[in-house]
Design a protein around this motif. Sequence first.
Motif, PDB file in Angstrom:
ATOM      1  N   LYS A 150      78.182  92.123  73.899  1.00  0.00           N
ATOM      2  CA  LYS A 150      78.819  92.910  72.855  1.00  0.00           C
ATOM      3  C   LYS A 150      77.780  93.900  72.341  1.00  0.00           C
ATOM      4  CE  LYS A 150      77.552  89.671  69.169  1.00  0.00           C
ATOM      5  NZ  LYS A 150      78.033  88.752  68.117  1.00  0.00           N
ATOM      6  N   ILE A 151      78.210  94.815  71.506  1.00  0.00           N
ATOM      7  CA  ILE A 151      77.288  95.772  70.897  1.00  0.00           C
ATOM      8  C   ILE A 151      77.430  95.673  69.385  1.00  0.00           C
ATOM      9  CG2 ILE A 151      76.765  98.207  70.545  1.00  0.00           C
ATOM     10  CD1 ILE A 151      77.387  98.736  73.408  1.00  0.00           C
ATOM     11  N   ARG A 152      76.299  95.507  68.728  1.00  0.00           N
ATOM     12  CA  ARG A 152      76.291  95.495  67.260  1.00  0.00           C
ATOM     13  C   ARG A 152      75.714  96.825  66.778  1.00  0.00           C
ATOM     14  NH1 ARG A 152      74.572  90.213  64.205  1.00  0.00           N
ATOM     15  NH2 ARG A 152      76.572  89.714  65.172  1.00  0.00           N
ATOM     16  N   ALA A 153      76.456  97.461  65.866  1.00  0.00           N
ATOM     17  CA  ALA A 153      76.052  98.779  65.381  1.00  0.00           C
ATOM     18  C   ALA A 153      76.061  98.812  63.860  1.00  0.00           C
ATOM     19  CB  ALA A 153      76.989  99.861  65.928  1.00  0.00           C
ATOM     20  N   GLY A 198      69.345  93.940  74.223  1.00  0.00           N
ATOM     21  CA  GLY A 198      68.369  94.719  73.470  1.00  0.00           C
ATOM     22  C   GLY A 198      68.427  96.209  73.722  1.00  0.00           C
ATOM     23  N   GLN A 199      69.229  96.626  74.695  1.00  0.00           N
ATOM     24  CA  GLN A 199      69.358  98.048  75.009  1.00  0.00           C
ATOM     25  C   GLN A 199      70.032  98.777  73.858  1.00  0.00           C
ATOM     26  OE1 GLN A 199      71.142  98.671  78.813  1.00  0.00           O
ATOM     27  NE2 GLN A 199      71.614 100.819  78.429  1.00  0.00           N
ATOM     28  N   SER A 200      69.453  99.909  73.452  1.00  0.00           N
ATOM     29  CA  SER A 200      70.006 100.709  72.360  1.00  0.00           C
ATOM     30  C   SER A 200      70.773 101.887  72.946  1.00  0.00           C
ATOM     31  CB  SER A 200      68.889 101.204  71.453  1.00  0.00           C
ATOM     32  OG  SER A 200      69.402 101.993  70.402  1.00  0.00           O
ATOM     33  N   THR A 201      71.928 102.177  72.361  1.00  0.00           N
ATOM     34  CA  THR A 201      72.773 103.235  72.935  1.00  0.00           C
ATOM     35  C   THR A 201      73.662 103.856  71.870  1.00  0.00           C
ATOM     36  OG1 THR A 201      74.439 103.702  74.627  1.00  0.00           O
ATOM     37  CG2 THR A 201      74.546 101.569  73.555  1.00  0.00           C
ATOM     38  N   PRO A 202      73.964 105.159  71.974  1.00  0.00           N
ATOM     39  CA  PRO A 202      74.912 105.785  71.047  1.00  0.00           C
ATOM     40  C   PRO A 202      76.354 105.471  71.427  1.00  0.00           C
ATOM     41  CG  PRO A 202      74.053 107.420  72.561  1.00  0.00           C
ATOM     42  CD  PRO A 202      73.333 106.139  72.876  1.00  0.00           C
ATOM     43  N   GLY A 262      89.828  96.516  65.524  1.00  0.00           N
ATOM     44  CA  GLY A 262      90.795  97.184  66.392  1.00  0.00           C
ATOM     45  C   GLY A 262      90.516  98.655  66.585  1.00  0.00           C
ATOM     46  N   LEU A 263      89.584  99.233  65.809  1.00  0.00           N
ATOM     47  CA  LEU A 263      89.254 100.654  65.933  1.00  0.00           C
ATOM     48  C   LEU A 263      88.616 100.908  67.300  1.00  0.00           C
ATOM     49  CD1 LEU A 263      89.733 102.868  63.825  1.00  0.00           C
ATOM     50  CD2 LEU A 263      87.321 102.723  63.219  1.00  0.00           C
ATOM     51  N   GLU A 264      89.030 102.015  67.956  1.00  0.00           N
ATOM     52  CA  GLU A 264      88.587 102.316  69.311  1.00  0.00           C
ATOM     53  C   GLU A 264      87.249 103.058  69.295  1.00  0.00           C
ATOM     54  OE1 GLU A 264      90.199 101.462  72.119  1.00  0.00           O
ATOM     55  OE2 GLU A 264      91.841 100.483  71.037  1.00  0.00           O
ATOM     56  N   ALA A 265      86.490 102.894  70.399  1.00  0.00           N
ATOM     57  CA  ALA A 265      85.210 103.579  70.546  1.00  0.00           C
ATOM     58  C   ALA A 265      84.971 103.857  72.025  1.00  0.00           C
ATOM     59  CB  ALA A 265      84.082 102.739  69.958  1.00  0.00           C
ATOM     60  N   LYS A 266      84.039 104.766  72.313  1.00  0.00           N
ATOM     61  CA  LYS A 266      83.684 105.117  73.686  1.00  0.00           C
ATOM     62  C   LYS A 266      82.185 104.892  73.879  1.00  0.00           C
ATOM     63  CE  LYS A 266      87.826 106.719  74.664  1.00  0.00           C
ATOM     64  NZ  LYS A 266      88.716 106.018  75.609  1.00  0.00           N
ATOM     65  N   PHE A 267      81.847 104.443  75.095  1.00  0.00           N
ATOM     66  CA  PHE A 267      80.472 104.118  75.414  1.00  0.00           C
ATOM     67  C   PHE A 267      80.140 104.698  76.783  1.00  0.00           C
ATOM     68  CE2 PHE A 267      77.769 100.919  77.682  1.00  0.00           C
ATOM     69  CZ  PHE A 267      76.594 101.190  77.015  1.00  0.00           C
ATOM     70  N   ASP A 268      79.142 105.608  76.845  1.00  0.00           N
ATOM     71  CA  ASP A 268      78.739 106.232  78.099  1.00  0.00           C
ATOM     72  C   ASP A 268      77.599 105.442  78.725  1.00  0.00           C
ATOM     73  OD1 ASP A 268      80.562 108.279  77.759  1.00  0.00           O
ATOM     74  OD2 ASP A 268      79.152 109.513  76.633  1.00  0.00           O
ATOM     75  N   ILE A 300      79.164 109.336  65.547  1.00  0.00           N
ATOM     76  CA  ILE A 300      78.260 108.731  66.524  1.00  0.00           C
ATOM     77  C   ILE A 300      77.426 107.668  65.814  1.00  0.00           C
ATOM     78  CG2 ILE A 300      76.394 109.119  68.148  1.00  0.00           C
ATOM     79  CD1 ILE A 300      79.023 110.334  69.007  1.00  0.00           C
ATOM     80  N   ILE A 301      77.522 106.456  66.307  1.00  0.00           N
ATOM     81  CA  ILE A 301      76.759 105.356  65.722  1.00  0.00           C
ATOM     82  C   ILE A 301      75.813 104.805  66.783  1.00  0.00           C
ATOM     83  CG2 ILE A 301      78.506 104.753  64.016  1.00  0.00           C
ATOM     84  CD1 ILE A 301      79.488 102.568  65.853  1.00  0.00           C
ATOM     85  N   GLN A 302      74.732 104.225  66.324  1.00  0.00           N
ATOM     86  CA  GLN A 302      73.747 103.663  67.237  1.00  0.00           C
ATOM     87  C   GLN A 302      73.943 102.159  67.330  1.00  0.00           C
ATOM     88  OE1 GLN A 302      71.970 105.942  68.694  1.00  0.00           O
ATOM     89  NE2 GLN A 302      70.717 104.675  70.028  1.00  0.00           N
ATOM     90  N   GLY A 303      74.126 101.639  68.541  1.00  0.00           N
ATOM     91  CA  GLY A 303      74.359 100.212  68.731  1.00  0.00           C
ATOM     92  C   GLY A 303      73.294  99.566  69.596  1.00  0.00           C
ATOM     93  N   VAL A 304      73.200  98.254  69.483  1.00  0.00           N
ATOM     94  CA  VAL A 304      72.246  97.467  70.269  1.00  0.00           C
ATOM     95  C   VAL A 304      73.021  96.410  71.044  1.00  0.00           C
ATOM     96  CG1 VAL A 304      70.237  95.954  70.207  1.00  0.00           C
ATOM     97  CG2 VAL A 304      70.411  97.855  68.596  1.00  0.00           C
TER      98      VAL A 304
END
Length: 417
Positions: free
Chosen positions: A269-272, A330-334, A285-291, A63-67
Amino acid sequence: MDRKIEKKYWSSKRIALFLGAVALMALVIYNLLFADHRSKLKVDSSRLTISEVKNGSFDEFIIIQGVVQPLKTIQLDAIVGGYVTQKLVEGGSMVEQGDIILRLENQQLKLSFLQSETEASRLVNDLQNTRQRLKVEKFTLDKTLNDLDYRIAEFKDVYNRNKVLFEQKAISAQEFTKCKIDYEKLVQERTIEIQSQKYQQENSQIQIRQLEGTLERTQKNVDLWRQTLENLVVKAPVAGLLSSVDVEIGSNINQGQNIGQIDDMNGFKIRADIDEHYISRIFSGLEAKFDFSDQVFSMQIVKVYPEVINGRFSVDLVFKQGTPKGIRRGQSTPIRLELGQPGKALLLPVGGFFSDTGGNWVYVVDKDGQRAEKRNITLGRKNPQYYEVLEGLEPADRVITSSYANFGDKEVLELKR
């Protein structure tokens, strides 16, 4: 007659002492051979977290934190320096391409432009004067050549008549020779005049080309200064959200100074940031999921920044099926970042014990739940929920997974309720 009474060897007292000695010896033997000498500690089981080991599917992810950031961000830098005379748009406003944001003033640039423009005007006049002078000189040369042709024709006629008279011996040789010399001299003068005119014409063309080249360079310089002056009016290069303008009226701006930025609102986009421990396993190319809003959106890493700062590096992720509605800059999300394909494994829930044991051993609770004994184990991969158990545990084993900080080096925990 008196009878001798024999004392019994196994008296009650002696029997009692013997039994006591046997009991003591049995206790000593038991303590030496059978008793549990391991260090123990009584623990309130209600304060512990006890988890069951089980077989299941191990998903290797972190789990990474992205903005949330705009897909494109255009930095607004000052092309020329100057002081701010007008600020027409504030930060946080939407702008269209070409909208004026700031007006600057720079007297030195204006002076340089006027000097360059004056020099261009002077060169234009010099070129015009040179062309006019060359035209006049051309007329003069043409007139000179025309006069020579007239005189040559005149002398040729005299020469031809004298030649006939000389052959008839009507004139002297001296008079014929003088006539011949005068005629030939004029012919030579015409040849020289033609060569002179050709040289002057070539020289004139060179002068004109040089003046034209100098004028062209000067006019380009004027255009450059004009463009520089136009850059004193700072305009939006693209349409978008002017997120900030870090200047005020009257402030001085240096060339190249950042004034603000414009965010392209057509995508996000999301920078983490990720711990450097995973840098060898992260790639484009690595996959990720965002709720978001009770929906799961698929993402993909598109860029990995190799610079490691304070033990972390950054990645950019984009949405594979379009940007979710309602998302804001600016929204932060896991984000759940998948590191590998799911596979079957023996799973132990994650807990505070790992920081105390390094995953080398755990307390395993017995079947009746009265005690927990230390057991050496080997763990493999980890995700935010489970450790992969390689050795030391079996399915249905119950393990204390909360912190061991208060247990010291005790080998057995006696659990009480």
